[in-house]
Scaffold this active site. Structure first.
Site, PDB file in Angstrom:
ATOM      1  N   MET A   1       0.834  -1.206   0.000  1.00  0.00           N
ATOM      2  CA  MET A   1       0.000   0.000   0.000  1.00  0.00           C
ATOM      3  C   MET A   1       0.870   1.258   0.000  1.00  0.00           C
ATOM      4  O   MET A   1       0.384   2.364   0.251  1.00  0.00           O
ATOM      5  CB  MET A   1      -0.936   0.004   1.209  1.00  0.00           C
ATOM      6  CG  MET A   1      -1.904  -1.180   1.181  1.00  0.00           C
ATOM      7  SD  MET A   1      -3.421  -0.884   2.079  1.00  0.00           S
ATOM      8  CE  MET A   1      -2.823  -0.623   3.732  1.00  0.00           C
TER       9      MET A   1
ATOM     10  N   GLU B   1      11.861  -0.208   5.099  1.00  0.00           N
ATOM     11  CA  GLU B   1      12.792  -1.325   4.911  1.00  0.00           C
ATOM     12  C   GLU B   1      12.089  -2.687   4.954  1.00  0.00           C
ATOM     13  O   GLU B   1      12.551  -3.647   4.336  1.00  0.00           O
ATOM     14  CB  GLU B   1      13.898  -1.222   5.966  1.00  0.00           C
ATOM     15  CG  GLU B   1      15.132  -2.031   5.703  1.00  0.00           C
ATOM     16  CD  GLU B   1      15.795  -1.780   4.354  1.00  0.00           C
ATOM     17  OE1 GLU B   1      15.820  -0.624   3.870  1.00  0.00           O
ATOM     18  OE2 GLU B   1      16.280  -2.767   3.764  1.00  0.00           O
ATOM     19  N   GLY B   2      10.962  -2.772   5.662  1.00  0.00           N
ATOM     20  CA  GLY B   2      10.203  -4.033   5.669  1.00  0.00           C
ATOM     21  C   GLY B   2       9.726  -4.372   4.265  1.00  0.00           C
ATOM     22  O   GLY B   2       9.922  -5.493   3.773  1.00  0.00           O
ATOM     23  N   HIS B   3       9.123  -3.402   3.592  1.00  0.00           N
ATOM     24  CA  HIS B   3       8.680  -3.621   2.211  1.00  0.00           C
ATOM     25  C   HIS B   3       9.879  -3.969   1.311  1.00  0.00           C
ATOM     26  O   HIS B   3       9.798  -4.865   0.463  1.00  0.00           O
ATOM     27  CB  HIS B   3       8.037  -2.359   1.633  1.00  0.00           C
ATOM     28  CG  HIS B   3       6.793  -1.901   2.332  1.00  0.00           C
ATOM     29  ND1 HIS B   3       6.748  -0.743   3.072  1.00  0.00           N
ATOM     30  CD2 HIS B   3       5.543  -2.421   2.381  1.00  0.00           C
ATOM     31  CE1 HIS B   3       5.528  -0.565   3.538  1.00  0.00           C
ATOM     32  NE2 HIS B   3       4.778  -1.579   3.146  1.00  0.00           N
TER      33      HIS B   3
ATOM     34  N   GLN C   1      -2.763 -12.394   7.624  1.00  0.00           N
ATOM     35  CA  GLN C   1      -2.917 -12.132   6.193  1.00  0.00           C
ATOM     36  C   GLN C   1      -2.132 -13.157   5.363  1.00  0.00           C
ATOM     37  O   GLN C   1      -2.646 -13.720   4.396  1.00  0.00           O
ATOM     38  CB  GLN C   1      -2.408 -10.712   5.901  1.00  0.00           C
ATOM     39  CG  GLN C   1      -2.194 -10.400   4.442  1.00  0.00           C
ATOM     40  CD  GLN C   1      -1.752  -8.961   4.242  1.00  0.00           C
ATOM     41  OE1 GLN C   1      -2.532  -8.044   4.458  1.00  0.00           O
ATOM     42  NE2 GLN C   1      -0.511  -8.743   3.853  1.00  0.00           N
TER      43      GLN C   1
ATOM     44  N   VAL D   1      10.860  -7.059   9.690  1.00  0.00           N
ATOM     45  CA  VAL D   1      11.971  -6.117   9.860  1.00  0.00           C
ATOM     46  C   VAL D   1      11.586  -5.143  10.971  1.00  0.00           C
ATOM     47  O   VAL D   1      10.464  -4.623  10.988  1.00  0.00           O
ATOM     48  CB  VAL D   1      12.270  -5.365   8.545  1.00  0.00           C
ATOM     49  CG1 VAL D   1      13.383  -4.351   8.746  1.00  0.00           C
ATOM     50  CG2 VAL D   1      12.634  -6.359   7.447  1.00  0.00           C
TER      51      VAL D   1
ATOM     52  N   SER E   1       6.337  -0.233  10.216  1.00  0.00           N
ATOM     53  CA  SER E   1       4.985  -0.147   9.669  1.00  0.00           C
ATOM     54  C   SER E   1       4.785   1.257   9.119  1.00  0.00           C
ATOM     55  O   SER E   1       5.274   2.234   9.698  1.00  0.00           O
ATOM     56  CB  SER E   1       3.957  -0.407  10.780  1.00  0.00           C
ATOM     57  OG  SER E   1       2.672   0.003  10.354  1.00  0.00           O
TER      58      SER E   1
HETATM   59  P1  AMP Z   1       1.359  -2.855   3.518  1.00  0.00           P
HETATM   60  O1  AMP Z   1       1.934  -1.817   2.609  1.00  0.00           O
HETATM   61  O2  AMP Z   1       1.291  -2.443   4.949  1.00  0.00           O
HETATM   62  O3  AMP Z   1       0.086  -3.445   2.991  1.00  0.00           O
HETATM   63  O4  AMP Z   1       2.402  -4.047   3.505  1.00  0.00           O
HETATM   64  C1  AMP Z   1       2.800  -4.651   2.305  1.00  0.00           C
HETATM   65  C2  AMP Z   1       3.592  -5.892   2.610  1.00  0.00           C
HETATM   66  O5  AMP Z   1       4.727  -5.554   3.392  1.00  0.00           O
HETATM   67  C3  AMP Z   1       2.786  -6.915   3.423  1.00  0.00           C
HETATM   68  O6  AMP Z   1       3.045  -8.213   2.926  1.00  0.00           O
HETATM   69  C4  AMP Z   1       3.337  -6.717   4.808  1.00  0.00           C
HETATM   70  O7  AMP Z   1       3.252  -7.885   5.605  1.00  0.00           O
HETATM   71  C5  AMP Z   1       4.777  -6.391   4.516  1.00  0.00           C
HETATM   72  N1  AMP Z   1       5.399  -5.699   5.650  1.00  0.00           N
HETATM   73  C6  AMP Z   1       4.931  -4.598   6.286  1.00  0.00           C
HETATM   74  N2  AMP Z   1       5.721  -4.284   7.328  1.00  0.00           N
HETATM   75  C7  AMP Z   1       6.706  -5.213   7.363  1.00  0.00           C
HETATM   76  C8  AMP Z   1       7.838  -5.434   8.207  1.00  0.00           C
HETATM   77  N3  AMP Z   1       8.114  -4.646   9.238  1.00  0.00           N
HETATM   78  N4  AMP Z   1       8.637  -6.491   7.942  1.00  0.00           N
HETATM   79  C9  AMP Z   1       8.365  -7.322   6.903  1.00  0.00           C
HETATM   80  N5  AMP Z   1       7.322  -7.153   6.060  1.00  0.00           N
HETATM   81  C10 AMP Z   1       6.500  -6.119   6.288  1.00  0.00           C
END
Ligand code: AMP
Length: 281
Positions: free
Chosen positions: A28, A33-35, A152, A175, A184
């Site tokens: 989204m 860094e997680g993404h 999810q 991450v 997040s």
């Molecule tokens: P979002 O943009 O929040 O919908 O997240 C997109 C993807 O990134 C989803 O698969 C999330 O699980 C993953 N994601 C979000 N935050 C993290 C994180 N801290 N570490 C690893 N993956 C993440």
């Protein structure tokens, strides 16, 4: 790196991809860094990494943060360029849902009634529906999701299995910031006092994991510890803390290797989630 916003451009880019193996990373936006770690994992799984950025209204409930969800398209694209993504799909609402809100949607079944699903009715239907749609548009061989959104990930795996979608679903590690807070996009909402308090969530989970490693197997004892830690932070309001089987998401009484401790909490008005998998006893 190519950026496409319409279905027509996406289709054209798909044709040019030939028989390269495509790995998709749905997001989204407001990337961190997680993404980007998912992009790295996708690179290992495919010859071509496609990232989608779409804030999906179907997965937001009334009164949730759809309108104020953070967005920064240019920064996202810079980060993805640096990370070597190949194709970015950034549809507007009417490109993603050209016929309006879909009437046929993906029912996530009983596993969506637990954990976050118990507090966000309709959320996982919205998530699975948009992911199924992205799979249909991008036709990836593999797709990468984060373990941060554990429920999810489990539901997407189950959808792919139950509907024979033929996509390899990878769940990638969480991450975290140095103090343990899971990255997040919503952390941007936190004021400085809230940001400090939020670290108590991961600390509580890590402490429970240590207690399990030291011999405590009772889920209720571990969860009581987590509740106590969170309650000690006045800025945090726990929504749930549960110990669940990683495949069925059913609550367990005795915790074993692989059990997941998951929680959601409000930090001020910001809803945060986190989890740990128990291992290393
Ligand atoms: P979002 O943009 O929040 O919908 O997240 C997109 C993807 O990134 C989803 O698969 C999330 O699980 C993953 N994601 C979000 N935050 C993290 C994180 N801290 N570490 C690893 N993956 C993440």
């Amino acid at each position: 790196m190519r950026v496409v916003a319409t279905r027509a451009e996406l289709a054209e880019a798909q044709e040019g991809a030939g028989d390269r193996r495509t790995a998709l990373v749905p997001t989204m936006g407001y990337l961190h860094e997680g993404h980007l770690s998912l992009v790295d994992r996708a690179r290992e799984l495919g010859d071509r990494v496609v990232v989608s950025i779409f804030v999906n209204p179907l997965q937001f409930g009334p009164g949730e943060d759809l309108e104020r969800y953070p967005r920064d398209r240019e920064r996202d694209l810079d980060l993805l360029r640096q990370r070597g993504a190949d194709l970015i799909f950034v549809p507007e609402l009417d490109e993603m849902y050209p016929h309006g809100e879909p009437t046929v949607t993906v029912s996530p079944g009983s596993m969506a009634k637990r954990l976050c699903g118990a507090h966000r009715p309709g959320h996982f239907r919205g998530v699975l529906t948009v992911v199924a749609r992205l799979f249909g548009l991008v036709r990836p061989e593999a797709a990468v999701f984060g373990r941060k959104d554990f429920q999810q990930g489990v539901l997407i795996r189950r959808m792919v299995r139950d509907l024979e979608m033929g996509v390899q679903v990878e769940l990638s590690p969480i991450v975290r910031e140095d103090d343990g807070l899971a990255l997040s996009s919503r952390n941007a909402y936190l004021g400085s006092g809230e940001r400090a308090a939020a670290a108590a969530l991961s600390r509580a989970l890590f402490e429970a994991r240590e207690r399990w490693r030291a011999g405590t197997s009772s889920a209720s004892s571990l969860l009581e510890g987590i509740r106590g830690r969170v309650a000690a932070e006045s800025l945090l309001q726990l929504q749930y803390a549960e110990a669940v089987d990683p495949d069925s998401l059913e609550s367990v009484g005795q915790v074993v290797e692989g059990t997941v401790l998951a929680l959601a909490a409000f930090c001020g008005t910001t809803r945060l989630i986190d989890n740990v998998e128990l291992s290393g006893r």
